[in-house]
Design an enzyme around this catalytic site. Structure first.
Site, PDB file in Angstrom:
ATOM      1  N   ARG A 110     -19.026   5.640 -23.404  1.00  0.00           N
ATOM      2  CA  ARG A 110     -17.846   5.365 -22.903  1.00  0.00           C
ATOM      3  C   ARG A 110     -17.093   6.451 -22.106  1.00  0.00           C
ATOM      4  O   ARG A 110     -16.181   6.793 -21.821  1.00  0.00           O
ATOM      5  CB  ARG A 110     -16.689   4.887 -23.911  1.00  0.00           C
ATOM      6  CG  ARG A 110     -17.069   3.822 -24.708  1.00  0.00           C
ATOM      7  CD  ARG A 110     -16.008   3.339 -25.490  1.00  0.00           C
ATOM      8  NE  ARG A 110     -16.556   2.308 -26.417  1.00  0.00           N
ATOM      9  CZ  ARG A 110     -17.146   2.145 -27.805  1.00  0.00           C
ATOM     10  NH1 ARG A 110     -17.602   3.376 -28.185  1.00  0.00           N
ATOM     11  NH2 ARG A 110     -17.568   1.225 -28.135  1.00  0.00           N
ATOM     12  N   LYS A 132     -14.814   5.521  -7.055  1.00  0.00           N
ATOM     13  CA  LYS A 132     -15.302   4.000  -7.290  1.00  0.00           C
ATOM     14  C   LYS A 132     -16.910   4.229  -7.556  1.00  0.00           C
ATOM     15  O   LYS A 132     -17.525   5.005  -7.066  1.00  0.00           O
ATOM     16  CB  LYS A 132     -15.244   3.467  -5.900  1.00  0.00           C
ATOM     17  CG  LYS A 132     -13.780   2.777  -5.629  1.00  0.00           C
ATOM     18  CD  LYS A 132     -13.617   1.867  -4.753  1.00  0.00           C
ATOM     19  CE  LYS A 132     -12.403   1.162  -4.268  1.00  0.00           C
ATOM     20  NZ  LYS A 132     -12.306   0.267  -3.182  1.00  0.00           N
ATOM     21  N   GLU A 174     -18.803   4.624   8.897  1.00  0.00           N
ATOM     22  CA  GLU A 174     -17.500   4.814   8.074  1.00  0.00           C
ATOM     23  C   GLU A 174     -16.704   5.883   8.907  1.00  0.00           C
ATOM     24  O   GLU A 174     -15.657   5.898   8.972  1.00  0.00           O
ATOM     25  CB  GLU A 174     -17.963   5.571   6.740  1.00  0.00           C
ATOM     26  CG  GLU A 174     -18.539   4.732   5.862  1.00  0.00           C
ATOM     27  CD  GLU A 174     -17.347   3.702   5.188  1.00  0.00           C
ATOM     28  OE1 GLU A 174     -16.138   3.952   5.244  1.00  0.00           O
ATOM     29  OE2 GLU A 174     -17.856   2.423   4.545  1.00  0.00           O
ATOM     30  N   LYS A 202      -9.195  10.677   3.087  1.00  0.00           N
ATOM     31  CA  LYS A 202      -9.643   9.823   1.805  1.00  0.00           C
ATOM     32  C   LYS A 202      -8.709  10.433   0.814  1.00  0.00           C
ATOM     33  O   LYS A 202      -8.156   9.412  -0.063  1.00  0.00           O
ATOM     34  CB  LYS A 202     -11.069   9.795   1.549  1.00  0.00           C
ATOM     35  CG  LYS A 202     -11.333   8.886   0.390  1.00  0.00           C
ATOM     36  CD  LYS A 202     -12.698   8.104   0.524  1.00  0.00           C
ATOM     37  CE  LYS A 202     -12.551   7.225  -0.615  1.00  0.00           C
ATOM     38  NZ  LYS A 202     -14.048   6.357  -0.747  1.00  0.00           N
ATOM     39  N   GLU A 212      -6.239   1.312  -6.211  1.00  0.00           N
ATOM     40  CA  GLU A 212      -6.291   0.450  -5.355  1.00  0.00           C
ATOM     41  C   GLU A 212      -5.225  -0.856  -5.608  1.00  0.00           C
ATOM     42  O   GLU A 212      -5.506  -2.260  -5.599  1.00  0.00           O
ATOM     43  CB  GLU A 212      -7.733  -0.418  -4.904  1.00  0.00           C
ATOM     44  CG  GLU A 212      -7.522  -0.976  -3.579  1.00  0.00           C
ATOM     45  CD  GLU A 212      -9.215  -1.498  -2.729  1.00  0.00           C
ATOM     46  OE1 GLU A 212     -10.091  -0.426  -3.133  1.00  0.00           O
ATOM     47  OE2 GLU A 212      -9.390  -2.267  -2.592  1.00  0.00           O
ATOM     48  N   ARG A 216      -4.796   1.782  -0.968  1.00  0.00           N
ATOM     49  CA  ARG A 216      -6.077   2.368  -0.968  1.00  0.00           C
ATOM     50  C   ARG A 216      -6.871   1.128  -0.221  1.00  0.00           C
ATOM     51  O   ARG A 216      -7.956   1.664   0.256  1.00  0.00           O
ATOM     52  CB  ARG A 216      -6.483   2.339  -2.424  1.00  0.00           C
ATOM     53  CG  ARG A 216      -7.969   3.058  -2.367  1.00  0.00           C
ATOM     54  CD  ARG A 216      -8.474   3.692  -3.581  1.00  0.00           C
ATOM     55  NE  ARG A 216     -10.072   3.985  -3.447  1.00  0.00           N
ATOM     56  CZ  ARG A 216     -10.743   4.917  -4.279  1.00  0.00           C
ATOM     57  NH1 ARG A 216     -10.091   5.310  -5.394  1.00  0.00           N
ATOM     58  NH2 ARG A 216     -11.825   4.898  -4.106  1.00  0.00           N
ATOM     59  N   ASN A 220     -10.937  -0.048   3.283  1.00  0.00           N
ATOM     60  CA  ASN A 220     -11.694  -0.883   3.385  1.00  0.00           C
ATOM     61  C   ASN A 220     -11.608  -1.668   4.872  1.00  0.00           C
ATOM     62  O   ASN A 220     -12.259  -2.846   5.060  1.00  0.00           O
ATOM     63  CB  ASN A 220     -11.710  -2.078   2.282  1.00  0.00           C
ATOM     64  CG  ASN A 220     -12.064  -1.701   0.926  1.00  0.00           C
ATOM     65  OD1 ASN A 220     -12.958  -0.837   0.823  1.00  0.00           O
ATOM     66  ND2 ASN A 220     -11.149  -2.124  -0.043  1.00  0.00           N
ATOM     67  N   HIS A 223     -14.463  -3.807   6.374  1.00  0.00           N
ATOM     68  CA  HIS A 223     -15.665  -3.912   5.256  1.00  0.00           C
ATOM     69  C   HIS A 223     -15.630  -5.224   4.922  1.00  0.00           C
ATOM     70  O   HIS A 223     -16.570  -5.765   4.154  1.00  0.00           O
ATOM     71  CB  HIS A 223     -15.085  -3.239   3.949  1.00  0.00           C
ATOM     72  CG  HIS A 223     -15.352  -1.787   4.169  1.00  0.00           C
ATOM     73  ND1 HIS A 223     -15.019  -1.072   5.078  1.00  0.00           N
ATOM     74  CD2 HIS A 223     -16.166  -0.883   3.413  1.00  0.00           C
ATOM     75  CE1 HIS A 223     -15.742   0.356   4.948  1.00  0.00           C
ATOM     76  NE2 HIS A 223     -16.220   0.298   3.722  1.00  0.00           N
ATOM     77  N   HIS A 227     -18.830  -6.284   4.516  1.00  0.00           N
ATOM     78  CA  HIS A 227     -19.619  -6.432   3.131  1.00  0.00           C
ATOM     79  C   HIS A 227     -20.338  -8.021   3.224  1.00  0.00           C
ATOM     80  O   HIS A 227     -21.776  -8.019   2.831  1.00  0.00           O
ATOM     81  CB  HIS A 227     -18.796  -6.680   2.009  1.00  0.00           C
ATOM     82  CG  HIS A 227     -18.228  -5.292   1.257  1.00  0.00           C
ATOM     83  ND1 HIS A 227     -17.379  -4.979   0.752  1.00  0.00           N
ATOM     84  CD2 HIS A 227     -18.943  -4.081   1.490  1.00  0.00           C
ATOM     85  CE1 HIS A 227     -17.383  -3.870   0.462  1.00  0.00           C
ATOM     86  NE2 HIS A 227     -18.153  -2.918   0.835  1.00  0.00           N
ATOM     87  N   HIS A 239     -24.918  -0.189   5.805  1.00  0.00           N
ATOM     88  CA  HIS A 239     -23.504  -0.473   5.489  1.00  0.00           C
ATOM     89  C   HIS A 239     -22.708  -0.241   6.527  1.00  0.00           C
ATOM     90  O   HIS A 239     -21.890  -0.733   6.965  1.00  0.00           O
ATOM     91  CB  HIS A 239     -23.236   0.312   4.086  1.00  0.00           C
ATOM     92  CG  HIS A 239     -21.873   0.401   3.866  1.00  0.00           C
ATOM     93  ND1 HIS A 239     -21.099  -0.766   3.321  1.00  0.00           N
ATOM     94  CD2 HIS A 239     -20.717   1.133   3.952  1.00  0.00           C
ATOM     95  CE1 HIS A 239     -19.798  -0.355   3.147  1.00  0.00           C
ATOM     96  NE2 HIS A 239     -19.597   0.694   3.635  1.00  0.00           N
TER      97      HIS A 239
HETATM   98  N1  GLY Z   1     -14.951   3.143   0.098  1.00  0.00           N
HETATM   99  C1  GLY Z   1     -13.586   2.530   0.081  1.00  0.00           C
HETATM  100  C2  GLY Z   1     -12.729   3.300  -1.386  1.00  0.00           C
HETATM  101  O1  GLY Z   1     -13.282   4.407  -1.976  1.00  0.00           O
HETATM  102  O2  GLY Z   1     -11.762   2.881  -1.739  1.00  0.00           O
END
Ligand code: GLY
Length: 333
Positions: A110, A132, A174, A202, A212, A216, A220, A223, A227, A239
């Site tokens: 955990r 993430k 990116e 960032k 998010e 946040r 994206n 994206h 994606h 990517h």
């Molecule tokens: N790659 C997008 C984020 O980390 O929110």
């Protein structure tokens, strides 16, 4: 060495950017750590010395190994070694390694602390920063995961010198994104400064919206199509390449919604071209399949949500007009 801080209260952590940052590992390990489980891939070829007892666990190369089975194998290896919450996981590699090892660290016992030693441009300016973690399902990219902030991130720009050209370009996709999130003059900066400028951007976004709930999502940008293209091309497109096409597509959607003008679309195309990134769909991918995949995007909580440029900058926007989305796809065909 440039030192930045991700401000998240008691989960704040440092990011060190510069040549040789990997040699700072011992300095940034959580206090009192007994042992380190180093997770890497054969092809990464970067060694680190955590200064405490350690063992290296190698995960297979390739996006098709970024799945729950690899996480299970890794967690079973951790269990056999006797990893505990008093130890640390050290992820050494690109985004695949930091996402997958970060997720294993989040769920093993955990939650075991993790430190990322990011060795690709993509990981340094995006994947390793912000907590993430996760893996893919056959149905889509990064559909299973957890927010698990690292204890520290080391962005060793020395490791970028030996990246295969396509892997480096993967990160440039990116980097092109940050140009539309308010990071100016990126192309005039030294590599260390450019990486740090992206991390700073960032860091500010993540500090304002860690999980998010809203803002946040701007990270994206590009994206949603990105994606979908990765999934539709069975990860043949990298990517950053997919995001680059996604940036141009997002501009074409925003144009059709009257959010930006044609000159701003040209700016998107110029920025992507300046990084020598693709701007058109690869052959054999059907627009209708892509629109279907948009609906599986994690941002698609209520219909199709795109991140689009506009008068107030880049923001999430609900787009219900399927015909408009298909028409914009023709502009990147
Ligand atoms: N790659 C997008 C984020 O980390 O929110």
């Amino acid at each position: 060495m440039i030192e930045l801080q991700i401000e998240l209260g008691d989960r704040s952590y440092p990011v060190r950017v510069g040549a040789g940052a990997r040699h700072h590992l011992l300095d940034v390990l959580p206090i009192g750590v007994r042992r380190a489980a180093i997770v890497t891939q054969e092809a990464v070829g970067v060694t680190v010395d955590p200064g405490v007892e350690h063992r290296t666990f190698t995960i297979p190369d390739g996006e098709d190994h970024k799945h729950l089975g690899t996480v299970e194998d890794l967690c079973r290896d951790f269990a056999r070694w006797g990893l505990t919450r008093g130890d640390v996981v050290v992820a050494v590699g690109g985004g695949l390694v930091t996402d997958l090892a970060g997720f294993a660290a989040a769920i093993f016992h955990r939650g075991v602390p993790v430190v990322h030693v990011a060795t690709t441009l993509l990981a340094q300016i995006d994947a390793a920063i912000g907590g993430k973690t996760g893996v893919n399902l056959p149905e889509g990219k990064n559909l299973v995961g957890a927010f698990w902030q690292p204890a520290a991130v080391l962005c060793d720009t020395e490791t970028l010198a030996t990246l295969p050209p396509r892997e480096y370009r993967n990160g440039l996709g990116e980097m092109a994104k940050y140009a539309f999130l308010g990071v100016d003059g990126l192309r005039d900066l030294s590599l260390d400064e450019a990486v740090a400028a992206c991390v700073r951007c960032k860091a500010e976004v993540v500090a304002s919206d860690e999980r998010e709930g809203g803002r946040r999502a701007i990270l994206n940008y590009g994206h949603t199509l990105g994606h979908a293209l990765e999934t539709a091309s069975a990860y043949d497109l990298r990517h950053g390449e997919a995001v680059a096409i996604g940036l141009v597509y997002a501009a074409e959607v925003a144009l059709r919604l009257g959010r930006i003008d044609a000159a701003r679309v040209v700016e998107h195309r110029r920025t992507v071209a300046a990084y020598d990134l693709p701007m058109t769909l690869p052959p054999g991918i059907e627009p209708s399949e892509l629109v279907e995949l948009f609906g599986r995007d994690k941002k698609a909580v209520d219909g199709l949500t795109f991140v689009l440029d506009g008068p107030a900058g880049v923001e999430p926007v609900r787009v219900a007009d399927r015909a408009l989305l298909l028409d914009a796809l023709e502009a990147v065909r």
